[in-house]
Scaffold this motif. Structure first.
Motif, mmCIF file in Angstrom:
data_model
loop_
_atom_site.group_PDB
_atom_site.id
_atom_site.type_symbol
_atom_site.label_atom_id
_atom_site.label_comp_id
_atom_site.label_asym_id
_atom_site.label_seq_id
_atom_site.Cartn_x
_atom_site.Cartn_y
_atom_site.Cartn_z
ATOM 1 N N GLY A 1 0.818 -1.211 0.000
ATOM 2 C CA GLY A 1 0.000 0.000 0.000
ATOM 3 C C GLY A 1 0.851 1.261 0.000
ATOM 4 O O GLY A 1 0.575 2.207 -0.733
ATOM 5 N N PHE A 2 1.895 1.250 0.797
ATOM 6 C CA PHE A 2 2.816 2.388 0.883
ATOM 7 C C PHE A 2 3.400 2.694 -0.502
ATOM 8 O O PHE A 2 3.370 3.829 -0.963
ATOM 9 C CB PHE A 2 3.925 2.062 1.883
ATOM 10 N N CYS A 3 3.901 1.658 -1.178
ATOM 11 C CA CYS A 3 4.501 1.846 -2.502
ATOM 12 C C CYS A 3 3.477 2.383 -3.484
ATOM 13 O O CYS A 3 3.752 3.315 -4.246
ATOM 14 C CB CYS A 3 5.047 0.514 -3.044
ATOM 15 N N ASP B 1 1.074 2.049 -9.245
ATOM 16 C CA ASP B 1 1.131 0.855 -10.096
ATOM 17 C C ASP B 1 1.132 -0.348 -9.158
ATOM 18 O O ASP B 1 2.143 -0.653 -8.517
ATOM 19 C CB ASP B 1 2.413 0.902 -10.941
ATOM 20 N N LEU B 2 -0.021 -0.996 -9.059
ATOM 21 C CA LEU B 2 -0.186 -2.044 -8.055
ATOM 22 C C LEU B 2 0.749 -3.233 -8.271
ATOM 23 O O LEU B 2 1.353 -3.733 -7.328
ATOM 24 C CB LEU B 2 -1.654 -2.513 -8.004
ATOM 25 N N ASP B 3 0.878 -3.688 -9.538
ATOM 26 C CA ASP B 3 1.748 -4.852 -9.788
ATOM 27 C C ASP B 3 3.192 -4.562 -9.405
ATOM 28 O O ASP B 3 3.871 -5.375 -8.794
ATOM 29 C CB ASP B 3 1.674 -5.270 -11.266
ATOM 30 N N LYS B 4 3.643 -3.350 -9.807
ATOM 31 C CA LYS B 4 5.006 -2.957 -9.468
ATOM 32 C C LYS B 4 5.158 -2.838 -7.950
ATOM 33 O O LYS B 4 6.183 -3.244 -7.381
ATOM 34 C CB LYS B 4 5.335 -1.626 -10.170
ATOM 35 N N SER B 5 4.136 -2.312 -7.297
ATOM 36 C CA SER B 5 4.177 -2.172 -5.829
ATOM 37 C C SER B 5 4.305 -3.533 -5.167
ATOM 38 O O SER B 5 5.053 -3.705 -4.199
ATOM 39 C CB SER B 5 2.903 -1.496 -5.324
ATOM 40 N N TYR C 1 10.280 -0.439 5.123
ATOM 41 C CA TYR C 1 9.861 0.808 4.493
ATOM 42 C C TYR C 1 11.031 1.475 3.759
ATOM 43 O O TYR C 1 10.864 2.051 2.689
ATOM 44 C CB TYR C 1 9.270 1.764 5.535
ATOM 45 N N THR C 2 12.219 1.386 4.339
ATOM 46 C CA THR C 2 13.370 2.022 3.691
ATOM 47 C C THR C 2 13.713 1.322 2.378
ATOM 48 O O THR C 2 13.988 1.970 1.366
ATOM 49 C CB THR C 2 14.594 1.994 4.630
ATOM 50 N N ALA C 3 13.673 -0.031 2.402
ATOM 51 C CA ALA C 3 13.961 -0.785 1.172
ATOM 52 C C ALA C 3 12.926 -0.454 0.106
ATOM 53 O O ALA C 3 13.265 -0.231 -1.066
ATOM 54 C CB ALA C 3 13.972 -2.280 1.463
ATOM 55 N N ALA C 4 11.660 -0.371 0.521
ATOM 56 C CA ALA C 4 10.580 -0.064 -0.416
ATOM 57 C C ALA C 4 10.748 1.361 -0.963
ATOM 58 O O ALA C 4 10.593 1.603 -2.158
ATOM 59 C CB ALA C 4 9.233 -0.216 0.275
ATOM 60 N N ARG C 5 11.101 2.275 -0.079
ATOM 61 C CA ARG C 5 11.283 3.676 -0.486
ATOM 62 C C ARG C 5 12.361 3.788 -1.572
ATOM 63 O O ARG C 5 12.184 4.461 -2.580
ATOM 64 C CB ARG C 5 11.665 4.515 0.735
ATOM 65 N N THR C 6 13.503 3.100 -1.320
ATOM 66 C CA THR C 6 14.610 3.162 -2.276
ATOM 67 C C THR C 6 14.174 2.664 -3.656
ATOM 68 O O THR C 6 14.460 3.295 -4.681
ATOM 69 C CB THR C 6 15.784 2.302 -1.762
ATOM 70 N N GLU C 7 13.462 1.536 -3.655
ATOM 71 C CA GLU C 7 13.009 0.972 -4.929
ATOM 72 C C GLU C 7 12.006 1.878 -5.634
ATOM 73 O O GLU C 7 12.054 2.035 -6.851
ATOM 74 C CB GLU C 7 12.389 -0.419 -4.705
ATOM 75 N N CYS C 8 11.120 2.461 -4.838
ATOM 76 C CA CYS C 8 10.129 3.375 -5.428
ATOM 77 C C CYS C 8 10.828 4.593 -6.038
ATOM 78 O O CYS C 8 10.466 5.042 -7.128
ATOM 79 C CB CYS C 8 9.124 3.844 -4.379
ATOM 80 N N LEU C 9 11.840 5.111 -5.329
ATOM 81 C CA LEU C 9 12.563 6.277 -5.854
ATOM 82 C C LEU C 9 13.264 5.937 -7.167
ATOM 83 O O LEU C 9 13.255 6.727 -8.101
ATOM 84 C CB LEU C 9 13.572 6.794 -4.819
ATOM 85 N N ASN C 10 13.842 4.723 -7.235
ATOM 86 C CA ASN C 10 14.479 4.288 -8.483
ATOM 87 C C ASN C 10 13.470 4.259 -9.624
ATOM 88 O O ASN C 10 13.750 4.707 -10.732
ATOM 89 C CB ASN C 10 15.071 2.883 -8.328
ATOM 90 N N TYR C 11 12.309 3.732 -9.318
ATOM 91 C CA TYR C 11 11.255 3.632 -10.309
ATOM 92 C C TYR C 11 10.821 5.023 -10.764
ATOM 93 O O TYR C 11 10.680 5.298 -11.949
ATOM 94 C CB TYR C 11 10.076 2.860 -9.699
#
Lengths: 200, 326
Positions: free
Chosen positions: A37-39, A45-49, A78-88
């Motif tokens: 949900g955070f992502c 983009d739900l699949d990517k999240s 959350y930090t790992a998810a944040r990093t990946e989201c920022l890359n995206y």
């Protein structure tokens, strides 16, 4: 945001570090939807999240020995998810002048800026987590009911109105009050978290 | 701006028109952007997806297994290499000792050889004494060893076949007691964590000395001397030496030993960590012989069939496998 029932006990935390699969499964299941949900709030983009959430849990599993506290588990995720989201989001950000961008491009840019200013390091994160929990508890009763039904139970405004036997307008008013109240009681934490906002 | 529009935008329910309005408001004033950023953070941290956690977890397990298969293979290779390196080191160390005896006199340094957990190490000391070092045990000696000074220090368990030398006795120093030997074969068990000492003589004769060098007893072949750190009483008894030395042939013989103590040995031999969750089980005794070169899961099956224990194996990355006995 981890709720009290998903916080793991110290023994479980030790088992988690020792590589206990059952404890990890519990952590996965009670946090997967939060991370997804955070992502999705930032990348739309739900699949990517979902795949970012999966990656974040894999990273957690592989680095479990480095996690030092039970709270560290959540900030790690959350930090790992944040990093990946920022890359995206970096790939989504097209060069060019802000005012010439489409609404969609502006949305990605806004997501990027907010997420970039979102510091999720362990101390601040656990403080913020506690503060949010406390602030929700302190909401006026009706307000809290509406907020919890909307945010944690995923109910639509109309469903909430039916559940509580109140007017649709009243649901909207209470959501507004809830958010204003939370922002006010959390302002101290939130301003620390906002370093700088670009592009405006 | 009307909070309803902001909430709609946060909920992903805003229409194209409402989005236009929203961005117009946002661009109006940096304070608006700050306000929205704060709301967005609260919103994102209280957001929850509606996916099925169980199927997500299954998917996680599957992709983790796919990713792990390669690293697991790599790990097997790494372990095999480690064993070769260690065996190699043992040979190199003893070769080195023989060829550079003169230099060793000048540098009275000490050597130590350690058998890695889960492995046994054979070594020949400079005087020709053969030592079989059991898993997790360390033997060390000064570089001037064999020049009238045949003294080694042992932590753990080892079988010695001592080269005869009437003039210079062979001394084994263990944490609790020392042993003086004149050409014989015997087994000493003195693991630091076990807080006990046990020496079994196969042939020849040995003296058991306290830490001041006083002789406490002379052992005859077939006798075992043991001492417990707590009561410090030396107990001499006749034993079947096979039981105490079977480990070097790859057999493990237990004679009414507590499962708690057996667990400690298995931990060393198989490089695993055993946690006994049931207090009663710790005191249960086991009588039997098992083959050491069998994989740990087969050994555990034998215990399961002949005792009341149930077990659970939890493989861990970069750490010894964890085993629960219930």
């Amino acid at each position: 945001m981890p709720e009290s029932n998903s916080n793991i006990q110290s023994l479980e935390f030790l088992l988690f570090k020792a590589g206990n699969a059952q404890v990890f499964e519990k952590i996965f299941k009670s946090n997967y939807n939060k991370i997804t949900g955070f992502c999705n709030q930032f990348i739309f983009d739900l699949d990517k999240s979902k795949s970012i959430a999966q990656e974040s849990f894999l990273k957690l599993w592989l680095n479990r020995e480095k996690v030092e506290t039970a709270n560290g588990i959540y900030s790690f995720l959350y930090t790992a998810a944040r990093t990946e989201c920022l890359n995206y989001l970096r790939h989504k950000n097209i060069e060019g002048k802000y005012h010439q961008k489409s609404i969609e491009e502006k949305e990605f840019l806004l997501s990027h800026d907010i997420l970039n200013s979102f510091q999720l390091n362990e101390m601040e994160f656990s403080e913020l987590e506690e503060a949010i929990k406390k602030a929700i508890e302190e909401l006026p009763e009706r307000c809290r009911e509406v907020f919890i039904k909307s945010r944690f139970e995923g109910k639509k405004n109309r469903e909430i109105a039916e559940d509580l036997g109140i007017a649709l307008k009243s649901v909207e008013t209470n959501m507004t009050r809830a958010l204003k109240f939370l922002r006010k009681s959390l302002s101290e934490y939130l301003t620390i978290l906002i370093a700088l906002l670009l592009h405006l | 701006m009307d909070y309803n529009t902001i909430i709609k935008y946060l909920q992903g329910l805003a229409s194209a028109d409402e989005k236009q309005q929203f961005f117009a408001w946002l661009e109006e004033d940096p304070a608006n952007k700050k306000e929205f950023a704060e709301l967005k953070k609260i919103w994102a941290l209280t957001e929850k997806g509606k996916e099925d956690e169980n199927s997500a977890y299954l998917q996680f397990r599957q992709s983790e297994n796919r990713k792990n298969r390669r690293t697991q293979l790599f790990k097997v290779f790494k372990q095999a290499a480690a064993v070769i390196v260690l065996i190699g080191l043992g040979v190199v160390a003893s070769q080195l000792l023989k060829s550079t005896e003169k230099e060793q006199e000048i540098y009275a340094a000490s050597y130590s050889v350690k058998a890695p957990l889960g492995q046994m190490t054979n070594l020949e000391l400079p005087d020709g004494t053969m030592v079989v070092l059991n898993s997790g045990s360390t033997i060390s000696y000064k570089s001037n060893f064999s020049y009238g000074n045949r003294e080694v220090t042992l932590e753990g368990e080892a079988f010695f076949d001592v080269q005869k030398d009437k003039e210079y006795p062979f001394v084994v120093k263990a944490p609790l007691l020392d042993i003086k030997v004149y050409g014989t074969s015997f087994n000493i068990e003195a693991y630091p964590g076990d807080e006990s000492f046990s020496a079994t003589l196969v042939e020849g004769s040995v003296s058991i000395l306290n830490k001041h060098g006083d002789e406490l007893s002379m052992l005859k072949p077939g006798e075992n001397a043991s001492m417990n750190q707590l009561d410090k009483q030396l107990v001499i008894k006749k034993v079947n030496t096979e039981i105490y030395t079977s480990w070097k042939k790859g057999l493990i013989t237990f004679r009414s030993e507590k499962l708690e103590d057996i667990a400690k040995r298995l931990e060393r031999w198989y490089n695993v960590e055993i946690v006994i969750r049931d207090e009663k089980l710790k005191q249960e005794r086991y009588f039997g012989t098992i083959l050491k070169n069998k994989p740990i899961d087969q050994i555990l099956e034998v215990f399961k069939l002949t005792t009341s224990l149930e077990y659970e194996i939890i493989p861990r990355a970069n750490q010894p496998t964890l085993i629960y006995w219930n």
